[in-house]
Design an enzyme around this catalytic site. Sequence first.
Site, PDB file in Angstrom:
ATOM      1  CB  CYS A  68      34.508 -61.608  16.457  1.00  0.00           C
ATOM      2  SG  CYS A  68      35.231 -62.827  17.583  1.00  0.00           S
ATOM      3  CG  HIS A 107      38.514 -64.634  19.957  1.00  0.00           C
ATOM      4  ND1 HIS A 107      38.071 -63.332  20.064  1.00  0.00           N
ATOM      5  CD2 HIS A 107      38.635 -65.106  21.217  1.00  0.00           C
ATOM      6  CE1 HIS A 107      37.888 -63.045  21.345  1.00  0.00           C
ATOM      7  NE2 HIS A 107      38.238 -64.094  22.063  1.00  0.00           N
ATOM      8  CB  CYS A 156      38.345 -62.509  15.097  1.00  0.00           C
ATOM      9  SG  CYS A 156      38.792 -61.841  16.708  1.00  0.00           S
ATOM     10  CG  HIS A 172      41.719 -67.324  32.306  1.00  0.00           C
ATOM     11  ND1 HIS A 172      42.366 -66.116  32.309  1.00  0.00           N
ATOM     12  CD2 HIS A 172      40.991 -67.362  31.154  1.00  0.00           C
ATOM     13  CE1 HIS A 172      42.072 -65.449  31.210  1.00  0.00           C
ATOM     14  NE2 HIS A 172      41.224 -66.174  30.491  1.00  0.00           N
ATOM     15  CE  LYS A 216      44.881 -67.107  21.832  1.00  0.00           C
ATOM     16  NZ  LYS A 216      44.233 -66.008  22.359  1.00  0.00           N
ATOM     17  CG  HIS A 260      38.980 -63.530  33.813  1.00  0.00           C
ATOM     18  ND1 HIS A 260      39.160 -64.805  33.340  1.00  0.00           N
ATOM     19  CD2 HIS A 260      38.356 -62.843  32.832  1.00  0.00           C
ATOM     20  CE1 HIS A 260      38.646 -64.901  32.122  1.00  0.00           C
ATOM     21  NE2 HIS A 260      38.157 -63.713  31.789  1.00  0.00           N
ATOM     22  CB  CYS A 317      35.446 -59.654  20.065  1.00  0.00           C
ATOM     23  SG  CYS A 317      37.047 -60.268  19.658  1.00  0.00           S
ATOM     24  CE  LYS A 354      37.684 -74.009  28.762  1.00  0.00           C
ATOM     25  NZ  LYS A 354      36.235 -74.133  28.641  1.00  0.00           N
TER      26      LYS A 354
HETATM   27  O1  ME8 Z   1      35.824 -58.574  28.001  1.00  0.00           O
HETATM   28  N1  ME8 Z   1      46.108 -61.758  30.406  1.00  0.00           N
HETATM   29  O2  ME8 Z   1      35.039 -59.944  29.669  1.00  0.00           O
HETATM   30  P1  ME8 Z   1      36.099 -61.142  29.667  1.00  0.00           P
HETATM   31  C1  ME8 Z   1      45.696 -60.739  31.171  1.00  0.00           C
HETATM   32  N2  ME8 Z   1      32.666 -58.876  29.540  1.00  0.00           N
HETATM   33  N3  ME8 Z   1      44.397 -60.408  31.338  1.00  0.00           N
HETATM   34  C2  ME8 Z   1      43.486 -61.135  30.706  1.00  0.00           C
HETATM   35  C3  ME8 Z   1      43.828 -62.227  29.874  1.00  0.00           C
HETATM   36  C4  ME8 Z   1      45.230 -62.533  29.737  1.00  0.00           C
HETATM   37  N4  ME8 Z   1      45.697 -63.546  29.007  1.00  0.00           N
HETATM   38  N5  ME8 Z   1      42.689 -62.750  29.404  1.00  0.00           N
HETATM   39  C5  ME8 Z   1      41.674 -62.027  29.913  1.00  0.00           C
HETATM   40  C6  ME8 Z   1      34.958 -58.921  28.807  1.00  0.00           C
HETATM   41  N6  ME8 Z   1      42.147 -61.048  30.714  1.00  0.00           N
HETATM   42  C7  ME8 Z   1      33.697 -58.097  28.946  1.00  0.00           C
HETATM   43  C8  ME8 Z   1      34.009 -56.870  29.773  1.00  0.00           C
HETATM   44  S1  ME8 Z   1      33.264 -54.644  31.029  1.00  0.00           S
HETATM   45  C9  ME8 Z   1      31.958 -53.613  30.956  1.00  0.00           C
HETATM   46  C10 ME8 Z   1      32.840 -55.952  29.958  1.00  0.00           C
HETATM   47  C11 ME8 Z   1      41.362 -60.085  31.511  1.00  0.00           C
HETATM   48  O3  ME8 Z   1      35.507 -62.191  30.549  1.00  0.00           O
HETATM   49  C12 ME8 Z   1      41.511 -58.655  31.078  1.00  0.00           C
HETATM   50  O4  ME8 Z   1      41.157 -57.783  32.113  1.00  0.00           O
HETATM   51  O5  ME8 Z   1      36.471 -61.520  28.282  1.00  0.00           O
HETATM   52  C13 ME8 Z   1      40.438 -58.505  30.075  1.00  0.00           C
HETATM   53  O6  ME8 Z   1      40.148 -57.171  29.855  1.00  0.00           O
HETATM   54  C14 ME8 Z   1      39.318 -59.265  30.746  1.00  0.00           C
HETATM   55  O7  ME8 Z   1      39.992 -60.373  31.346  1.00  0.00           O
HETATM   56  C15 ME8 Z   1      38.253 -59.720  29.763  1.00  0.00           C
HETATM   57  O8  ME8 Z   1      37.339 -60.515  30.426  1.00  0.00           O
END
Ligand code: ME8
Length: 539
Positions: free
Chosen positions: A129, A149, A146, A21, A316, A24, A132, A319
Site C-alpha cells: 500500500c 486506506h 488495505c 491537519h 472518519k 498531525h 501506508c 479529504k
Molecule cells: O506516518 N488522528 O507520516 P504521516 C490523530 N511519515 N492523529 C493522526 C490522524 C488522526 N485522524 N491522522 C494522522 C507518517 N495522525 C510517517 C511517519 S516517523 C519516522 C514516519 C497523526 O504524515 C499521527 O501521529 O502519515 C500519525 O502517527 C501521524 O499523523 C502520521 O503522519
Amino acid sequence: MTAQTPIYITTPLYYVNDELHLGHATTTVYADTLARFWRACGRPVLFLTGSDEHGQKIHKAASAAGTTPKDFADRIVQKFFELWDALDIQYDVFIRTTDDFHKRAVQALFTRLRDGGHIRKDRYNALYCVECETNYTEKDLLDGKCPIHKTAPQQVSEENYFFTLSSFTQPLLDHIAANPDCIVPEPRRNEIVGKLKEGLNDISVTRTTFDWGVPLPWEPSHVVWVWWDALVNYISGLGWPDSPALPTDAIQGRSRHAHEVAGNAFAHWWPSAVHLVGKDILWHHTVVWWSQLLGAGEKPPRQVFAHGWWQVEGDKMSKTLGNVIKPQEVAAKYGRDALRYHILREGPAKGDADWRQAAFVTRFNADLANGLGNLLNRSLNMLGKYFDGKVPPETAFDQPALEKARLSLIDRVNGLYPRLVAAITNFDLDAACEAVIELVRETNAFVNNAAPFKLAKDPARAKDLQASMHALCQVDFVLCHALRAFLPDAANRIATQLAVPLDGVLADRLRWNALGAGHQTGKAEPLFMRLEAEGNTDA
Ligand code: ME8
C-alpha cells in the site's frame, strides 16, 4: 526520574505529500506540551520534529504536481514551518530526511546491519500500500483492500534486500517484559505483544523500481525502504553514529536551540528518548525500529507513547468527505490556546476521539471564558479597586467557614505540582489540565462565598477582605505558571497583567505565598471572550 534527568521528545516525521491537519497537530501539540512542561520543571529537554520526504508516496504526489520530489518537498515543508510557527511549537531540532547527515546515518546503519549478518538478498513478492508505504499479507487485507486506506494494494515483485526481522521476535518480547512501560498506554503494549507472539516475517527493506530514496552504499541501484530511512532520524538527529554534537550546524535556520551537552549528544539524550506517535504507526516504531536498533548494537528508546485517532462529528476525517480540520484555521478563528486546549482535553491521548464543534464551544466557555477568564478578571479588578493593585499581606479570615475554604485552597495550590508531575509522567494531558481547572473552579466558588465585593462595603470586615484578596493573588500567580505548558498565550497574558516574569522552576512557583505582599500588579484585561454556539464571539 529526577528534575535533572534529561528527556528527548520526538514527533513522527510527517510526510510532505500534503498539508498537515488536526491529526498531525495533535501529536505535535502533545509533544510541545510535554516539552514545555518538563522545561518549566527545570529538566533538560530536547524536542525533535521534522519531515519525511522520500518514498513512492512523495514521488507520486510530485509527479501529479508536475515537479521533482525535492522541489515538491521544499514547497510543502515551508507549510510545516508556517503551521508550527502559527501554533508556536517550540521544537529544538527540525530534521528533513533529505538532509545529507541523515542520509549518511541511514547508510551507516545499513552497513552495520549487513556486517552483523542481518541482511540478505531475496525475491520480494508483496502486496504494497503506497499510502501506508507498507506491505500486507492476504490475511491483513479487508475485502482485498488495505485496512487503513481501503484501497487495493500494488502487487510488487522484485529482487531486493531483506532484513531478518524474524530473528528479533524473542529479543523484542524480552525487552518488553523487562521494561513494562516501554510502550504506553498498556493496551497498546498488549497489542504489540500479541502480534509478536504470532511471530515475525523477514521484511524487504530496499527498492529498485524507483530512485527517490537513500541509495545503498554498496549497490546504489537500490534505495532504502522509506520507513527504514525515516525511523533513523531519531538517532541521526542526535549526530549518530560519529558526530559528538547535534547536527544543528547542518540545519541552521530550521532548528531553534543549540544544546550544549558535555560529551556525546547521542549518549546524553538517547537513553531518555520518548517517541510520540499515532496508533497507526506503533508497529513501525516498536517492532521495526527496535529491531533495526538491536541489530545495529544500539538500545531501543526508553518509551513509545501511542495515541488514538480523531474522527470528526462521528465520521472518519478525510479529504473525500471534505471534513478535514485545518489547525491554522481553528487557531486563526478562536486563538491557538483554544485549539490547544481542545486537543489536550478532548483529544485521542487514551483512545479514539471525536471532534465536535458543539463540545468545543461548551468547553471553551465553561473552562476558559467563564472559568479562568472570569476569575482573573474579577480578582484583578477587585484588587485594583480595594488595594490599588497591590498584593496585601496574608491574613486569616475571622469567619471560620471562610477560613476553612481558604485553607482548602492553600492545600489545593500546594498539591498542584505533584499532581501535574504525576499526570504528565503518565501522558495524561487531560488530567493535568483538569487539575488546573479544578483550582479555577474552587477559587471561583471561593469568590462567590467570600464575596469580597460585599466585604468591601463593611469596614468591620476589612480583615476578611484582605484574606480573600491575598488568597486570590496567590491563586492567580500559581495559575499563570501552571498554565505555561498548556495555555502558553494565556499564561503570558496573565503574567503581564500580574506584572510578574514567567520564569523559574514550577516546584518553586506553584506554592502558596510564592507571590510576595506589596507586589504591584498591572492592568486587568479580558482573557477569553465567550463564544456563541455558532462560534461567533459576543464581543
Ligand atoms: O506516518 N488522528 O507520516 P504521516 C490523530 N511519515 N492523529 C493522526 C490522524 C488522526 N485522524 N491522522 C494522522 C507518517 N495522525 C510517517 C511517519 S516517523 C519516522 C514516519 C497523526 O504524515 C499521527 O501521529 O502519515 C500519525 O502517527 C501521524 O499523523 C502520521 O503522519
